[in-house]
Scaffold this active site. Structure first.
Site, PDB file in Angstrom:
ATOM      1  N   PRO A   2       0.780  -1.448   0.165  1.00 36.70           N
ATOM      2  CA  PRO A   2      -0.238  -0.018  -0.089  1.00 36.70           C
ATOM      3  C   PRO A   2       0.841   1.341   0.049  1.00 36.70           C
ATOM      4  CG  PRO A   2       0.222  -0.729   2.252  1.00 36.70           C
ATOM      5  CD  PRO A   2       0.788  -1.705   1.311  1.00 36.70           C
ATOM      6  N   GLU A   3       0.231   2.390  -0.470  1.00 35.21           N
ATOM      7  CA  GLU A   3       0.838   3.636  -0.567  1.00 35.21           C
ATOM      8  C   GLU A   3       0.339   4.687   0.425  1.00 35.21           C
ATOM      9  OE1 GLU A   3       0.716   5.112  -4.513  1.00 35.21           O
ATOM     10  OE2 GLU A   3       1.025   3.105  -5.376  1.00 35.21           O
ATOM     11  N   HIS A  93      -1.427 -17.466   6.908  1.00 35.41           N
ATOM     12  CA  HIS A  93      -0.377 -16.524   6.769  1.00 35.41           C
ATOM     13  C   HIS A  93      -0.549 -15.294   8.027  1.00 35.41           C
ATOM     14  CE1 HIS A  93       0.203 -18.111   3.042  1.00 35.41           C
ATOM     15  NE2 HIS A  93      -1.012 -18.299   2.617  1.00 35.41           N
TER      16      HIS A  93
END
Length: 284
Positions: A2-3, A93
């Site tokens: 993500p940014e 995960h």
């Protein structure tokens, strides 16, 4: 991914979900996620009994502020946080679990396993890796036109790789660089030293506008991004060029082109973002 907009959205969500919660213990099932201290047992021991006070952000990094420590977390490609009851099944995960004394858990899940966590004494995180070399924050008061130009304007590097370089301006990734360059009408292969004064003003405003709109929309869910409550971002529905290869430009109607700049897939409208044949006046 993500940014900046996605990390900012996660930050705001985590404040709502975990601020004020006391950590009873920590479970680490993938030791390499923990970068500092080097031993996951020491990481878990240091956090036991700590209360999460707030969550802040530096670039694409989360800063989880505790009583006596700061946890710096980088989500990288696929990292995500979620809050669960202790009796809920642990998903595949899930690599780090913060067990709270109220019967809930903050779980860190990372399919790609690229995320990292660093633990620091307050203040030390800014003078050590991974935060020490980060550039200016584009949504902060320190992000002025002069500061922006001072960082980039004299560089002979192409503007897109420069904007992606976190040592100059933080938080920008492939999506938002393509969007900002389109808004500013600047070709991504222009070198920074060929961009003139009015163009710098347009680019400066475009960076701020693009990021703020994305934050307001909760980020962009291009692949697997969701916030801490499992909700998708919505800014992908407002993208002007990114991911729109062979679709008509909303401004001029020409089909959006996709090329490669600095090793990254790049979306561009060649009519709205022409590459000048003759280099213009420098930094007017």
């Amino acid at each position: 991914m993500p940014e900046l907009p996605e990390v900012e959205t996660v930050r705001r969500t985590l404040i709502q979900l975990v601020a004020g919660k006391r950590i009873e213990r920590v479970t680490v099932s993938l030791p390499r996620i923990i970068q500092r201290p080097s031993e996951p047992e020491a990481f878990a021991a240091a956090l036991a009994g700590q209360t999460i006070r707030t969550v802040e952000r530096r670039g694409k990094f989360l800063r989880i502020i505790l009583d006596e420590l700061v946890l710096v977390s980088h989500l990288r490609m696929e990292g995500r946080y979620g809050v669960y009851r202790q009796d809920e099944p642990v998903e595949l995960h899930t690599h780090v679990i913060f067990h709270f004394d109220d019967g809930t858990e903050l779980r860190y899940k990372d399919v790609r396993q690229f995320g990292t966590m660093h633990l620091f004494a307050p203040g030390d995180e800014f003078v050590m890796a991974p935060l020490k070399k980060l550039g200016i924050e584009p949504l902060d008061e320190s992000f002025t036109l002069d500061a922006f130009k001072q960082k980039l304007a004299k560089k002979t590097t192409k503007i897109k790789p420069l904007l992606l370089n976190q040592e100059y301006v933080v938080g920008l990734g492939n999506i938002y660089v393509d969007e900002a360059l389109f808004l500013a009408g600047i070709h991504p292969e222009r070198t920074a030293d060929t961009i003139n004064g009015p163009e710098w003003e347009r680019l400066y405003e475009a960076v701020k506008t693009t990021l703020q709109r994305a934050v307001d929309a909760g980020g962009s869910s291009i692949k697997s991004y969701v916030n801490g409550q499992g909700e998708m971002g919505m800014f992908q529905h407002a993208l002007l060029v990114y991911g729109r290869k062979n679709e008509p430009c909303n401004k001029c109607g020409r089909l959006i082109d996709k090329t490669v700049v600095g090793g990254r897939g790049t979306h561009i409208c060649l009519s709205c973002q022409p590459l000048p044949k003759v280099r213009g006046k420098k930094n007017g």
